[in-house]
Design a protein around this motif. Structure first.
Motif, PDB file in Angstrom:
ATOM      1  N   UNK A 199       0.827  -1.208   0.000  1.00  0.00           N
ATOM      2  CA  UNK A 199       0.000   0.000   0.000  1.00  0.00           C
ATOM      3  C   UNK A 199       0.865   1.263   0.000  1.00  0.00           C
ATOM      4  N   UNK A 200       0.329   2.312  -0.633  1.00  0.00           N
ATOM      5  CA  UNK A 200       0.970   3.627  -0.558  1.00  0.00           C
ATOM      6  C   UNK A 200       0.437   4.298   0.704  1.00  0.00           C
ATOM      7  N   UNK A 226       0.912   7.057   2.265  1.00  0.00           N
ATOM      8  CA  UNK A 226       0.520   8.471   2.354  1.00  0.00           C
ATOM      9  C   UNK A 226      -0.551   8.848   1.339  1.00  0.00           C
ATOM     10  N   UNK A 227      -1.134   7.835   0.710  1.00  0.00           N
ATOM     11  CA  UNK A 227      -2.213   8.122  -0.242  1.00  0.00           C
ATOM     12  C   UNK A 227      -3.548   7.654   0.340  1.00  0.00           C
ATOM     13  N   UNK A 228      -4.631   8.109  -0.296  1.00  0.00           N
ATOM     14  CA  UNK A 228      -5.962   7.790   0.214  1.00  0.00           C
ATOM     15  C   UNK A 228      -6.374   6.360  -0.144  1.00  0.00           C
ATOM     16  N   UNK A 271      -7.134   5.983  -4.017  1.00  0.00           N
ATOM     17  CA  UNK A 271      -5.964   5.884  -4.893  1.00  0.00           C
ATOM     18  C   UNK A 271      -5.263   4.540  -4.757  1.00  0.00           C
ATOM     19  N   UNK A 296      -8.687   9.801   4.236  1.00  0.00           N
ATOM     20  CA  UNK A 296      -7.519   9.738   5.125  1.00  0.00           C
ATOM     21  C   UNK A 296      -6.390   8.922   4.476  1.00  0.00           C
ATOM     22  N   UNK A 297      -5.187   9.151   4.972  1.00  0.00           N
ATOM     23  CA  UNK A 297      -4.051   8.397   4.467  1.00  0.00           C
ATOM     24  C   UNK A 297      -4.154   6.963   4.960  1.00  0.00           C
ATOM     25  N   UNK A 338      -2.733   5.651   8.248  1.00  0.00           N
ATOM     26  CA  UNK A 338      -3.384   5.906   9.533  1.00  0.00           C
ATOM     27  C   UNK A 338      -4.467   4.887   9.856  1.00  0.00           C
TER      28      UNK A 338
END
Lengths: 501, 326
Positions: free
Chosen positions: A341-342, A344-346, A349, A389-390, A393
């Motif tokens: 998973x990325x 810092x992306x939502x 995305x 949210x990222x 988190x």
């Protein structure tokens, strides 16, 4: 009973207006192993961070040797002998093992570093841990379990009175776990107070003297381990009775859907072959480092390989993950944060990344993406406080569900799932097991790679076991037992064709 | 309370716009000519070269790369273009074909130069910083050699014929401004709404995740360098008619101005997030600072670099601690 060395007294913790710990009190005593268990998001990490000085409590007190103390930070806590080993290691990858062990407290001879004594002391510490790593080796080049041992060596070198370990066994195989537990027992005998968290209740039962259960930031119960059963613990964590963890097994058809022949990844996988049948759940067992993951990645086109992979009568080219996906094969990585998973992306995305082209070309249609996310959130019961949210988190369990949703987005016929439940709580585990069974019932074929024996035994009707890069053997039906898998994984089976050759 | 928190969270988002507005207000206050048509078009047209390059740089940086060679590359392409056009004038005579061939050459060489950078970075695995530091020196030296240490000038008649590409326009807006605006809009749409833009951000955010998600990482990264090369070519096509010459000092420090504009605009230097509109604002901020100092005598124009430096540092400070998903 001895006096507690470190204790929490009615500790609360709020982030902004939200209180996430509601009055936790428990005590760590010298020579006692204390297990802290709970679902993801129950407040275990926060509790540990408060104990180790990384966070300040909002209310209540932390007591060291019976006296209230406000750690100015983790440095002070470490100086006082309270040491925490994080799940994500705190090691400088480019430095050597001994440099890491003495990082920040280097031994000196005058103004010069005393390399010789540091190396010697590190070697002694590692020897105590039965760890064969070379003190001069770079940390980036050693295995994950070895990194764990280096972290423990680092803690030992600081004369730990309290050792806090955040899921130390999540990345270890059963044998490595045994070695770790030997050390834990030795430290306990030396009078160190140990707190550790784990999602593996069998381990808790085996190693801990006392177990405390957190649920939604509240302490549910705290007992001597001898007084509670694993079922009691699970029920207390989830707040309800957990019926059978694993859904009933299905046996697939005899029709092969995926055949891998003579797969070799130089230096890692050696001439491995396997066949997956339609509607089957096939397990791959073996120690960490036995080549399980690499074999799966080679099949999925993520690694260069020799040998052939045939999916539904089509040959898949080596090293081409996009082709494999188009043909109907998807691989879910064991490295959720590093390769899945990325962070810092939502959510949106992340979900649509593998199949972006199908969401409109040349321009991506946001509405279709949002619709896909709605479906994923519902189908996989993803609990996200906010859609934008990222992903970093989210809790581990929800990340894993999102990763599953992402992997299954291409509607693959064959899914390879590497460590389906690493580091996630028991409630989510059960959901994922049910999902895997559902996928098989729909006629999809699944390979599950796992270090957790109960998982392989509970899910797979057939298990292939790897040892040192080779297929050591295969177990099916009633032969799928812990003993059988372990024997093959350790390379102990005399009938194995490898040793005959 | 929520609006206040929103504002604080959005600070990195709106900060470049706020800075731009403040600069414009200061400009109006200090000099009534600031908002004049002549001044505005002058600032915009001069920004266009770096702006066009910076749009390409946004994609390269978003995908986790960097290109230090663009300034030298622009000088080399310009020099080569002028040299070839002069040679062609000798054999073909003056005329439109020579200009068209010159333009095609500039675009072609730009694409080729970008391709060379990209292929060496993605296939040979050379660190982008090091490789483009090398090609930067190579192109700079090549243009000096082509010009024999002096200046390459386009023939007088050809220059007159080519002039309108910089000085002409439609409805009083000159071509460089129109091209810059069109490319900026196209770039913003590509970054935000196409798979290519999303893939750039994914690769910059975590290359391994992108690879495991079946994104063709090498192809996308290569494409960002080729795109940047093409945009350098376009910038040169707009630049050559302005002075009609190229020398060893053409395009000096353009790479740093382009990178600075990208960063001021809110694109992360380590990759993973980029926005083209921010880059446009960044370019405007940098050229407005210079323009303001020239228009007023409050601060010496020699301090231009110092003020730009402060702005760059502030932009990076503002970029830190942004927690929400982008």
């Amino acid at each position: 009973m001895t006096d507690p060395v470190l204790a929490l007294d009615g500790v609360t913790k709020s982030f902004g207006p939200i209180e996430i710990l509601h009055g936790v009190d428990f005590a760590l005593r010298p020579g006692e192993v204390h297990a802290l268990i709970g679902e993801n998001g129950a407040g275990k990490s926060t509790t540990m961070k408060i104990l180790a000085g990384y966070l300040d409590p909002t209310g209540g007190q932390v007591k060291l040797d019976g006296k209230p103390i406000g750690f100015s930070g983790s440095d002070q806590a470490e100086d006082l002998g309270v040491i925490m080993i994080h799940q994500e290691f705190n090691l400088a990858e480019h430095l050597s093992v001994d440099q890491n062990v003495f990082l920040g407290r280097e031994l000196t001879k005058g103004w010069r570093l005393d390399h010789k004594s540091m190396r010697q002391r590190t070697a002694d510490l590692l020897k105590r841990l039965h760890c064969k790593v070379d003190p001069g080796a770079r940390v980036s080049g050693i295995s994950v379990p070895d990194k764990q041992m280096v972290e423990i060596a680092k803690a030992l070198s600081r004369k730990a009175r309290v050792l806090i370990m955040d899921e130390p066994t999540a990345v270890l195989t059963e044998r490595e776990t045994e070695i770790l537990f030997e050390q834990v027992e030795r430290l306990r005998a030396e009078g160190v107070a140990i707190l550790y968290t784990s999602h593996k209740l069998g381990e808790v039962k085996r190693i801990a003297d006392r177990v405390t259960v957190l649920r939604d930031g509240t302490m549910v119960r705290s007992d001597l381990t001898a007084d509670v059963t694993e079922d009691d613990m699970a029920a207390a964590m989830v707040g309800r009775e957990l019926s059978d963890l694993f859904p009933p097994k299905l046996t697939g058809s005899d029709e092969p859907i995926l055949t891998a022949r003579n797969i070799t990844v130089p230096g890692i996988v050696d001439d491995a072959s396997l066949t997956l049948h339609k509607g089957e759940v096939l397990g791959i067992g073996g120690l960490v480092g036995s080549g399980r993951t690499e074999l799966a990645e080679a099949i999925a086109g993520l690694r260069p390989r020799s040998g052939t992979v045939t999916l539904m009568d089509r040959d898949l080219p080596a090293g081409d993950v996009a082709q494999a996906m188009k043909a109907g094969l998807a691989y879910l990585t064991e490295d959720r944060k590093g390769a899945g998973l990325l962070l810092d992306k939502s959510l949106r995305e992340n979900l649509t990344l593998p199949l972006l082209e199908t969401f409109g070309s040349p321009l991506i249609e946001r509405k279709r993406e949002d619709a896909a996310l709605d479906r994923a959130i519902e189908d996989f019961a993803i609990r996200a406080p906010a859609r934008d949210m990222a992903v970093g988190d989210l809790s581990g369990g929800n990340q894993q569900k999102l990763l599953l949703a992402k992997t299954l987005l291409s509607n693959p016929q064959v899914v390879i799932i590497d460590e389906p439940t690493r580091g996630i709580d028991i409630g989510t585990k059960q959901q994922i097991y049910t999902l895997i069974a559902k996928l098989a019932a729909e006629g999809r074929s699944i390979i599950v790679i796992s270090s957790e024996m109960p998982e392989l035994i509970g899910l797979a009707s057939r298990v292939v076991v790897m040892h040192a890069g080779r297929i050591a053997g295969e177990l099916a039906g009633a032969d799928v037992t812990e003993g059988g898998i372990v024997r093959l994984a350790m390379g102990m089976d005399g009938t194995s064709k490898d040793s005959a050759a | 309370m929520s609006t206040l928190r929103n504002m604080r969270q959005n600070l990195p988002v709106i900060a470049p716009i706020v800075a731009l507005v403040v600069l414009i207000l200061i400009g109006i206050a200090l000099n009534p000519n600031f908002l004049s048509y002549a001044n505005i078009t002058n600032v915009l047209a001069r920004s266009a070269f770096i702006g066009i390059i910076a749009i390409g740089m946004t994609f390269v940086i978003t995908a986790g790369g960097l290109d230090l060679s663009v300034g030298s590359m622009a000088a080399f392409v310009a020099g080569l273009m002028i040299l070839v056009m002069n040679l062609l004038t000798d054999s073909m005579g003056q005329g439109l074909p020579v200009i068209l061939i010159g333009i095609a050459l500039a675009l072609g060489v730009g694409i080729l130069a970008g391709f060379i950078n990209g292929i060496l970075i993605t296939r040979a695995g050379i660190e982008a910083f090091i490789l483009t530091l090398g090609t930067m020196g190579i192109y700079r030296s090549l243009v000096t050699w082509l010009a024999d240490g002096g200046t390459l000038s386009l023939g007088y008649e050809m220059r007159e014929m080519y002039r309108p590409v910089y000085y002409g326009g439609i409805m009083g807006i000159s071509w460089p401004i129109i091209v810059f605006a069109a490319l900026a809009i196209l770039g913003e749409i590509t970054m935000r709404h196409t798979a290519f833009g999303r893939h750039c951000a994914a690769i910059g955010s975590n290359e391994k995740v992108a690879r495991y998600s079946s994104v063709s990482v090498t192809r996308v990264k290569l494409a960002t360098y080729v795109l940047l090369g093409l945009l350098v070519g376009i910038a040169v096509v707009m630049y050559v008619p302005r002075l009609g010459s190229a020398s060893a000092t053409t395009g000096l420090l353009w790479e740093l101005e382009a990178i600075a504009a990208v960063i001021i605009g809110g694109t992360l230097l380590k990759g993973g997030f980029g926005r083209v509109w921010g880059t446009v604002v960044g370019v405007l901020i940098l050229s407005l600072i210079g323009n303001l100092l020239n228009l007023t005598d409050v601060v010496s124009p020699y301090l231009n670099g110092a003020i730009q430096g402060v702005v760059i540092i502030l932009a990076v400070v503002l970029q830190r601690n942004t927690g929400t998903a982008r």
